[in-house]
Enzyme design. Structure first.
Site, PDB file in Angstrom:
ATOM      1  N   HIS A  78     -21.578 -33.800   9.617  1.00 30.88           N
ATOM      2  CA  HIS A  78     -22.621 -34.297  10.516  1.00 30.88           C
ATOM      3  C   HIS A  78     -22.006 -34.986  11.722  1.00 30.88           C
ATOM      4  O   HIS A  78     -20.849 -35.400  11.695  1.00 30.88           O
ATOM      5  CB  HIS A  78     -23.596 -35.247   9.805  1.00 30.88           C
ATOM      6  N   GLU A 114     -15.303 -39.962  10.440  1.00 32.78           N
ATOM      7  CA  GLU A 114     -15.597 -40.179   9.026  1.00 32.78           C
ATOM      8  C   GLU A 114     -15.101 -38.959   8.267  1.00 32.78           C
ATOM      9  O   GLU A 114     -15.258 -37.827   8.728  1.00 32.78           O
ATOM     10  CB  GLU A 114     -17.115 -40.324   8.838  1.00 32.78           C
TER      11      GLU A 114
END
Ligand code: CO
Length: 140
Positions: free
Chosen positions: A7, A130
């Site tokens: 994402h 991330e």
């Protein structure tokens, strides 16, 4: 090491307004809003065939993204998340090469319930990355 983009997370000042724009203007397939209390955010996922955009607004008193919104009142890109197969191996490899893991350096449970870690933006041109462990995500 890194696999698919899982994402791209965007901070927005008003989640409902942003979600309606993505849905109505872009024709995006969006999820229902979801409060992630432990992470201090309220999110909507914008789904597409090759990944998703995570729209998020601060939730609660001590949201970790409140400062971001103060510095960027119109919102903006917060982080990009890549999938890896083994987050422990990924961490070892990154630290051995001098990259820094944020926080206490330990793997945390991320917004989607999977093990995650965040890398120091100073090591990546100001970009917060991330890593999220998913089955069959990356190459190690
Ligand atoms: Co994320």
């Amino acid at each position: 090491m890194i696999g698919r983009i899982n994402h791209i997370a965007m901070v927005v000042p008003d989640l409902d307004v942003a979600a309606a724009q993505w849905r109505d203007l872009l024709g995006a397939d969006i999820s229902a809003p979801n409060i992630l209390k432990d992470h201090g955010v309220r999110i909507v996922l914008v789904r597409s065939v090759n990944g998703q955009v995570e729209l998020m607004e601060p939730h609660g008193e001590k949201s970790p993204i409140a400062g971001f919104l103060q510095r960027n009142p119109e919102g903006g890109m917060h982080h990009i998340c890549y999938e890896v197969n083994d987050i422990g191996l990924a961490r070892q490899s990154l630290e051995a090469k001098g990259a820094r893991v944020l926080g206490d350096g330990l793997v945390q449970t991320g917004a989607h319930g999977n093990p995650v870690l965040f890398l120091h933006p100073e090591d990546f041109n100001g970009i917060l990355i991330e890593l999220e462990q998913v089955s069959a995500g990356g190459t190690e």
